[in-house]
Every structure is written in C-alpha cells, then in structure tokens.
Scaffold this motif. Structure first.
Motif, PDB file in Angstrom:
ATOM      1  N   ALA A  28     -27.173  41.541  -0.253  1.00  0.00           N
ATOM      2  CA  ALA A  28     -26.335  40.642   0.330  1.00  0.00           C
ATOM      3  C   ALA A  28     -26.718  41.877   2.171  1.00  0.00           C
ATOM      4  CB  ALA A  28     -24.958  41.094   0.464  1.00  0.00           C
ATOM      5  N   ARG A  30     -26.492  42.551   5.888  1.00  0.00           N
ATOM      6  CA  ARG A  30     -25.439  43.248   7.781  1.00  0.00           C
ATOM      7  C   ARG A  30     -26.672  42.517   8.098  1.00  0.00           C
ATOM      8  NH1 ARG A  30     -20.559  40.902   9.628  1.00  0.00           N
ATOM      9  NH2 ARG A  30     -20.523  42.100  11.471  1.00  0.00           N
ATOM     10  N   GLU A  46     -24.104  38.204   7.911  1.00  0.00           N
ATOM     11  CA  GLU A  46     -24.734  38.510   7.208  1.00  0.00           C
ATOM     12  C   GLU A  46     -25.161  37.365   6.289  1.00  0.00           C
ATOM     13  OE1 GLU A  46     -20.693  38.844   4.587  1.00  0.00           O
ATOM     14  OE2 GLU A  46     -19.936  40.618   5.684  1.00  0.00           O
ATOM     15  N   ASN A  85     -28.274  47.972   6.593  1.00  0.00           N
ATOM     16  CA  ASN A  85     -27.667  47.440   7.082  1.00  0.00           C
ATOM     17  C   ASN A  85     -27.686  46.544   5.619  1.00  0.00           C
ATOM     18  OD1 ASN A  85     -28.491  47.802   9.802  1.00  0.00           O
ATOM     19  ND2 ASN A  85     -28.750  45.476  10.221  1.00  0.00           N
ATOM     20  N   LEU A  87     -25.179  45.830   2.260  1.00  0.00           N
ATOM     21  CA  LEU A  87     -24.281  45.829   2.221  1.00  0.00           C
ATOM     22  C   LEU A  87     -24.194  45.793   0.001  1.00  0.00           C
ATOM     23  CD1 LEU A  87     -22.550  42.593   3.466  1.00  0.00           C
ATOM     24  CD2 LEU A  87     -22.384  44.799   4.493  1.00  0.00           C
ATOM     25  N   SER A 104     -24.513  49.746  11.082  1.00  0.00           N
ATOM     26  CA  SER A 104     -24.919  48.719  11.340  1.00  0.00           C
ATOM     27  C   SER A 104     -26.171  49.694  12.537  1.00  0.00           C
ATOM     28  CB  SER A 104     -24.534  48.331  12.251  1.00  0.00           C
ATOM     29  OG  SER A 104     -24.942  46.795  12.723  1.00  0.00           O
ATOM     30  N   ALA A 127     -22.217  35.152   1.210  1.00  0.00           N
ATOM     31  CA  ALA A 127     -22.134  35.828   1.081  1.00  0.00           C
ATOM     32  C   ALA A 127     -21.285  37.068   0.832  1.00  0.00           C
ATOM     33  CB  ALA A 127     -23.074  37.401   2.138  1.00  0.00           C
ATOM     34  N   THR A 129     -18.027  39.750   2.093  1.00  0.00           N
ATOM     35  CA  THR A 129     -17.568  40.108   2.603  1.00  0.00           C
ATOM     36  C   THR A 129     -17.818  41.559   2.785  1.00  0.00           C
ATOM     37  OG1 THR A 129     -15.451  40.385   2.534  1.00  0.00           O
ATOM     38  CG2 THR A 129     -16.085  38.445   3.057  1.00  0.00           C
ATOM     39  N   ALA A 130     -18.470  42.419   4.514  1.00  0.00           N
ATOM     40  CA  ALA A 130     -18.515  43.625   4.746  1.00  0.00           C
ATOM     41  C   ALA A 130     -16.604  43.896   4.449  1.00  0.00           C
ATOM     42  CB  ALA A 130     -19.042  43.748   6.210  1.00  0.00           C
TER      43      ALA A 130
END
Length: 179
Positions: A28, A30, A46, A85, A87, A104, A127, A129-130
């Motif tokens: 995953a 970002r 994402e 980046n 995740l 980031s 994906a 989520t952050a």
C-alpha cells in the motif's frame, strides 16, 4: 554517518516471507509527486500494488526506492515508489503483513477519478487508509484481501448492503493493527 532505516529491510523480509509461503505480496503506497505510478488507478492519494514475481519485471527493493515494471490495462509502466511512502506490505491471501508510518517526501498527487473496476490484478483496487497506520511499524493480521477486478465486476451491485464487518463502508480494505 546517518543510520539507515529498518523499513527497507523489513519490506524485503516480508516480501521473501510472502513468496516463500506461496502468498501474493502487495504494498500500500501513499502517492505524491515523487511516486511514479499510473495516476488513473490512484484513490485518495493511495494505491495498492501487487509486487509478486508474476506481476512485476525487474523488481528492485533498495534502501530508498522500490522500482519495477508492471502492466496496467495491458500497458507496461515503470513504477518507482520511495520507501518512505510505503504504508504497508501484506499477503493478499490472508492479510498478514506490517503497516508503517509514512513521511511523505513530495507534494500530494491528485485523485484521477477513474473507476476501480478497470484495475488489472497487478494493482489491487483498494488500499488501507493512512489513518490506520500508527507511529511505529505494527504487525498486520488478517486484513481483508483485495478482490480481483474480474470478481468485483461479476458481483451484483451492493447498494447500501453492509460490508463483512456490518458497516456500510463502500468496500475499502482495512488494516487491523495488532499490538
């Protein structure tokens, strides 16, 4: 001399664990201005990428970048992802893997608005989520596996039917963080 992050080493180890056990490793990511991916498959900045041997060509997992070539909708693309980046990395079949904090390295990318059903299996349609990523690496256990685009297209429209967890969440994968 600045110490090298443990993140690229953990990524390589979990990739190897996935392949040794016959699982399909996914990352995953970002997406920002330094990330080189087909923008039409990006959702909420994402993207989830299948990094298995079968889905990639010339995969290189270095200490700063993950680079490979992959096909999206039949067209080959050069993919370049900064390690910072990433995740998470996990096995598609059982969701086991690890989530990471993301710092980031560039400006935010724009969502393309394309339909997720057009995504080839080399780029999974959903994906994590952050917000599901904490400040330290965490083991991920049994996250819902991303569905193949073909299986999703064959399924009848869900409308307001609840997801597997009983919520009406629109089908996005969620990482369960285990402490």
């Amino acid at each position: 001399m600045q110490e090298i992050s443990t993140k690229p080493y953990l990524l390589r180890a979990l990739y190897e664990w996935c392949t040794d056990n016959g699982y399909t490793p996914h990352i995953a990511v970002r997406v920002d201005n330094q990330t080189r991916v087909p923008r039409q498959f990006v959702r909420d900045n994402e993207i989830v990428l299948n990094i298995s041997f079968e889905a990639t060509s010339q995969l290189q997992m270095g200490n700063e970048w993950v680079e490979f070539s992959a096909r999206f909708s039949g067209k080959s693309h050069k993919i370049e992802v900064p390690i910072a980046n990433i995740l998470a990395i996990y096995a598609r079949e059982n969701g086991q893997g690890m989530a990471f904090p993301v710092e980031s390295t560039g400006g935010e990318a724009q969502d393309s608005g394309a339909d997720a059903e057009t995504v080839e299996p080399s780029a999974a349609p959903s994906a994590p989520t952050a917000s599901s990523v904490s400040s330290a690496p965490r083991a991920v256990e049994k996250a819902p596996a991303a569905e193949d685009a073909a299986a999703k297209a064959e399924r009848a429209p869900q409308g307001d039917q609840p997801d597997d967890d009983g919520s009406k969440g629109g089908g996005r994968a969620r990482l369960k963080i285990v402490k």
